[in-house]
Design an enzyme around this catalytic site. Structure first.
Site, PDB file in Angstrom:
ATOM      1  N   HIS A  76       0.745  -1.398   0.069  1.00  0.00           N
ATOM      2  CA  HIS A  76       0.168   0.514   0.134  1.00  0.00           C
ATOM      3  C   HIS A  76       0.833   1.220  -0.289  1.00  0.00           C
ATOM      4  O   HIS A  76       1.985   1.386   0.949  1.00  0.00           O
ATOM      5  CB  HIS A  76      -0.987  -0.363   1.487  1.00  0.00           C
ATOM      6  CG  HIS A  76      -0.441  -0.059   2.734  1.00  0.00           C
ATOM      7  ND1 HIS A  76      -0.049   0.936   3.125  1.00  0.00           N
ATOM      8  CD2 HIS A  76      -0.021  -1.123   3.112  1.00  0.00           C
ATOM      9  CE1 HIS A  76       0.770   0.585   4.473  1.00  0.00           C
ATOM     10  NE2 HIS A  76       0.621  -0.584   5.131  1.00  0.00           N
ATOM     11  N   ASP A  78      -0.219   4.589   1.151  1.00  0.00           N
ATOM     12  CA  ASP A  78      -0.756   5.226   2.256  1.00  0.00           C
ATOM     13  C   ASP A  78       0.421   5.154   3.859  1.00  0.00           C
ATOM     14  O   ASP A  78       1.071   3.837   3.959  1.00  0.00           O
ATOM     15  CB  ASP A  78      -1.977   5.471   2.364  1.00  0.00           C
ATOM     16  CG  ASP A  78      -2.077   4.521   2.782  1.00  0.00           C
ATOM     17  OD1 ASP A  78      -2.359   3.436   2.687  1.00  0.00           O
ATOM     18  OD2 ASP A  78      -3.148   4.685   4.732  1.00  0.00           O
ATOM     19  N   ASP A 115       6.303   1.501   6.673  1.00  0.00           N
ATOM     20  CA  ASP A 115       5.324   0.471   6.617  1.00  0.00           C
ATOM     21  C   ASP A 115       4.425   1.551   5.245  1.00  0.00           C
ATOM     22  O   ASP A 115       3.628   2.484   6.584  1.00  0.00           O
ATOM     23  CB  ASP A 115       5.014   0.511   7.503  1.00  0.00           C
ATOM     24  CG  ASP A 115       3.619  -0.178   7.744  1.00  0.00           C
ATOM     25  OD1 ASP A 115       2.848  -0.830   6.457  1.00  0.00           O
ATOM     26  OD2 ASP A 115       2.332  -0.265   8.668  1.00  0.00           O
ATOM     27  N   GLU A 145      -4.884   2.062   3.060  1.00  0.00           N
ATOM     28  CA  GLU A 145      -4.875   0.284   4.168  1.00  0.00           C
ATOM     29  C   GLU A 145      -4.359   1.011   5.185  1.00  0.00           C
ATOM     30  O   GLU A 145      -5.931   0.358   6.364  1.00  0.00           O
ATOM     31  CB  GLU A 145      -3.767  -0.121   3.539  1.00  0.00           C
ATOM     32  CG  GLU A 145      -3.489  -1.631   4.227  1.00  0.00           C
ATOM     33  CD  GLU A 145      -2.895  -1.677   5.909  1.00  0.00           C
ATOM     34  OE1 GLU A 145      -2.961  -2.539   6.118  1.00  0.00           O
ATOM     35  OE2 GLU A 145      -1.750  -0.189   6.092  1.00  0.00           O
ATOM     36  N   GLU A 146      -4.424   2.342   5.940  1.00  0.00           N
ATOM     37  CA  GLU A 146      -4.034   2.450   7.577  1.00  0.00           C
ATOM     38  C   GLU A 146      -5.036   2.928   7.188  1.00  0.00           C
ATOM     39  O   GLU A 146      -5.045   3.129   9.630  1.00  0.00           O
ATOM     40  CB  GLU A 146      -3.206   3.493   7.462  1.00  0.00           C
ATOM     41  CG  GLU A 146      -1.157   2.872   6.989  1.00  0.00           C
ATOM     42  CD  GLU A 146      -0.894   2.058   7.506  1.00  0.00           C
ATOM     43  OE1 GLU A 146      -1.568   1.384   8.931  1.00  0.00           O
ATOM     44  OE2 GLU A 146       0.673   1.722   7.713  1.00  0.00           O
ATOM     45  N   ASP A 169       4.008  -6.139   3.134  1.00  0.00           N
ATOM     46  CA  ASP A 169       3.528  -5.559   4.061  1.00  0.00           C
ATOM     47  C   ASP A 169       3.999  -6.365   5.838  1.00  0.00           C
ATOM     48  O   ASP A 169       2.804  -6.422   7.063  1.00  0.00           O
ATOM     49  CB  ASP A 169       2.130  -4.962   3.947  1.00  0.00           C
ATOM     50  CG  ASP A 169       2.194  -3.784   4.958  1.00  0.00           C
ATOM     51  OD1 ASP A 169       2.686  -3.454   5.696  1.00  0.00           O
ATOM     52  OD2 ASP A 169       0.221  -3.959   5.151  1.00  0.00           O
ATOM     53  N   HIS A 455       4.221   3.337  12.816  1.00  0.00           N
ATOM     54  CA  HIS A 455       3.362   4.011  12.678  1.00  0.00           C
ATOM     55  C   HIS A 455       3.670   5.053  14.193  1.00  0.00           C
ATOM     56  O   HIS A 455       2.938   6.175  14.382  1.00  0.00           O
ATOM     57  CB  HIS A 455       1.990   3.753  13.797  1.00  0.00           C
ATOM     58  CG  HIS A 455       1.405   2.466  12.062  1.00  0.00           C
ATOM     59  ND1 HIS A 455       0.459   1.498  12.623  1.00  0.00           N
ATOM     60  CD2 HIS A 455       2.168   1.862  11.171  1.00  0.00           C
ATOM     61  CE1 HIS A 455      -0.172   1.353  11.393  1.00  0.00           C
ATOM     62  NE2 HIS A 455       1.194   1.793  10.757  1.00  0.00           N
TER      63      HIS A 455
END
Length: 479
Positions: A76, A78, A115, A145-146, A169, A455
């Site tokens: 992904h 994002d 990520d 995705e997040e 991922d 994150h």
């Protein structure tokens, strides 16, 4: 030459640095999506960009590989875009400031987006190198995705030829994912009323927490700043009369909040308030001494102010919601030792003029438990007179006993590393479950290089692991 110009493999890190130069937080991926389209057009590759900005790029098989089963490389575009309070970067418009220290790449004062920017970089490096042997390739790069896997949910896979899906991922080299939890985002909304109050304005900030990914780190039982604000409200409400005028915490529903703040007005009891805050700080430091040792409560005060604060009824509802809302691990798997089965994370809270909201991320590898937990927390909010909105519901990925592609990936790993990989399921979500619903014949596995603290502003990507996984990926394609 960029910051990563001397790193190997050069092609992977060149594309990764270009990606980091394009802002691509969730909901802000248009420029990166267009960059992928331009990449494909410049190389004469088939490319499809849909309305959501998902991108599919296809490349025909190398000579001699025409009869092999096609492979889908998937990730992904994002990232969870978070920054430290003192950081001046605008993550919607500014590039990341990359740094290299030892074996790790990070971004100064912000998350890195390894990520899942590294998946995009791997895929582009494969597509860019005509010397690599490979079967037919479909590169599938999704959006958002997040925040709920919305890109994968809307993806049209009708023109995708590949039947073997390699999701890139994952964040730990040598661990192959073969199953994951499903999840949903639940927004709890309370209507509130305000009244003017005079007195001393207090700003209490719970900070110093480690945070982390609400799937990957939830089992570590780190402090959740939003939930701890509920405890602070409970302590204060039993000692003095306060008027809440501000509440905010968390940046993403799937990130454990590291900081949260409470603002309130009180007419008197300054010493009692200070004592309550200090006692709670000491209690939290004792409770979290091993799990989250940096926790602290900072307090500022401003005298003789007038603020529009929640009335007593509204303040009571907000306090009860934060205090009673469950958080963290709810059940562990009986079938796979150490695997979290069901959890939730109180990720974002925000007090506006006439409403208070909390957004929680619910996860479970058992769909019935996920639905039950959503029902329970929804009932709590409704008992307090609030409403609930459910979004981003996505299915889990059930482990398959037979998987020829997984067997191939294990074989190549053993040949390259001289040991077996670990096959596991995770509590975090990946898009394989959604893609399997669209194309049930897919044979899936997920892997990736070593990353730390995704994150968060401490996110790091291992340089040496990125190189090894690149070499491994090329060998899998050649097989």
């Amino acid at each position: 030459m960029g910051v990563l110009g001397d790193l190997e493999p050069k092609s992977v890190f060149r594309f990764f640095e270009e990606i980091c130069g394009i802002p691509h937080g969730s909901g802000n991926v248009e420029k990166l999506s267009d960059y992928l389209v331009s990449f494909a057009k410049e190389r004469g590759l088939f490319c499809r960009q849909d309305e959501l900005k998902n991108v599919i790029i296809s490349k025909e098989a190398s000579t001699g590989y025409e009869g092999k089963e096609g492979i889908i490389l998937q990730g992904h575009m994002d990232m969870v875009a978070v920054k430290k309070p003192e950081c001046s970067i605008d993550m919607r418009t500014d590039p990341l400031q990359l740094e290299v220290e030892g074996d790790y790449i990070s971004a100064k004062n912000t998350s890195l987006g390894g990520d899942d920017g590294i998946a995009v970089a791997y895929a582009l490096a494969v597509l860019d190198d005509d010397s690599l042997p490979h079967p037919h390739l479909d590169v599938v790069i999704t959006v958002d995705e997040e925040t709920g896997m919305y890109g994968a949910k809307a993806l049209d896979m009708s023109d995708i030829k590949g039947t073997r899906l390699l999701n890139l991922d994952s964040e730990e080299e040598g661990y192959f994912l073969a199953g994951c939890a499903g999840g949903a985002s639940v927004r709890h909304l309370l209507s509130v009323s305000r009244e003017e109050r005079k007195g001393t304005l207090y700003t209490c900030k719970i900070c110093g927490l480690l945070g982390g990914h609400s799937g990957g780190e939830i089992h570590k039982e780190r402090g959740n700043a939003n939930s701890l604000i509920g405890r602070l409200l409970q302590v204060l409400s039993g000692k003095t009369d306060i008027g809440i005028c501000g509440l905010f915490g968390g940046l993403a529903d799937n990130a454990i909040p590291r900081e949260a703040a409470l603002q309130f007005v009180a007419a008197d009891s300054e010493k009692e308030i200070e004592r309550c805050v200090k006692e709670l700080e000491e209690t939290l430091q004792a409770e979290l001494s091993t799990k989250d040792p940096g926790v602290r409560i900072e307090m500022e005060r401003e005298q003789n102010v007038t603020k529009r604060c929640l009335d007593r009824t509204s303040g009571d509802k907000v306090r009860k919601l934060l205090l009673l809302m469950p958080n963290g691990v709810q059940a562990m798997s009986a079938d796979m030792h150490g695997l979290v089965q069901t959890s939730l994370n109180n990720g974002i809270m925000c007090l506006e003029e006439d409403a208070f909201s909390v957004i929680t991320s619910v996860r479970s590898s058992v769909s019935s438990e996920k639905e039950l937990l959503i029902t329970r927390i929804s009932a709590l909010t409704k008992l307090l007179g609030g409403t609930v909105e459910i979004s981003g519901d996505y299915p889990g990925w059930t482990y398959q006993k037979e998987s020829p592609f997984r067997d191939l990936c294990i074989k190549v790993y053993e040949e390259m590393y001289g040991k077996k990989p670990r096959i596991m399921a995770i509590h975090a979500g990946v898009e394989c479950g959604i893609l399997l619903e669209k194309k049930p014949e897919l044979d899936c596995i997920s892997l990736g290089p070593d990353m730390k603290d995704i994150h968060t502003t401490e996110e790091k990507l291992s340089i040496s692991s990125t190189k090894r996984v690149w070499e491994y990926l090329c060998r899998v394609l050649a097989e």
